[in-house]
Design a protein around this motif. Structure first.
Motif: not given
Length: 134
Positions: A21-24, A93-99, A119-126
């Motif tokens: 939820l936080a990632f999306y 940059a936001r994605c990288m900061a979030a790991g 990748e999202d937290p589950d490894g799904n590619a965007f």
């Protein structure tokens, strides 16, 4: 066979609902539109992106973990979702900061088109695509 015109909906079963939820919501900045009941006591958390709906499934029991992570082109099946973005560098940059894992760093693939794959937290590619007019 004919289809009724409507919205494309993408369903994702996360390992950790709060992290996803936080990632999306916070990292990709997709508008969160609320929840909807689903089958068997489950709940869908909904995000809107134009006419597309991204759904995260919340279950009363944890789902089994499927091995889907890895480079988008090395496994069969639905491997990535493409999102057009206005500022590729800011989102990366936001994605990288979030790991988030980076499968493909930002690159120009043709004049006016830059892409990156995260990748999202589950490894799904965007695939994130920034298009600038010529």
């Amino acid at each position: 066979m004919s289809f009724v015109e409507g919205r494309l909906q993408v369903g994702i079963v996360p390992r950790d609902l709060d992290t996803s939820l936080a990632f999306y919501r916070d990292v990709l900045a997709l508008p969160y539109t609320g929840i909807r009941p689903a089958l068997e006591g489950r709940t869908l958390h909904l995000f809107a992106l134009g006419d597309v709906v991204v759904k995260l499934l919340e279950s009363p029991t944890p789902p089994r973990v499927a091995e889907i992570a890895g480079p988008y082109a090395e496994r069969t099946g639905i491997r990535w979702v493409t999102l057009d973005v206005a500022d590729l560098d800011a989102i990366v940059a936001r994605c990288m900061a979030a790991g988030a894992a980076m499968q493909v760093p930002p690159a120009t693939i043709r004049p006016g088109v830059r892409v990156a794959i995260v990748e999202d937290p589950d490894g799904n590619a965007f695939e994130l695509v920034e298009r600038t007019p010529p």
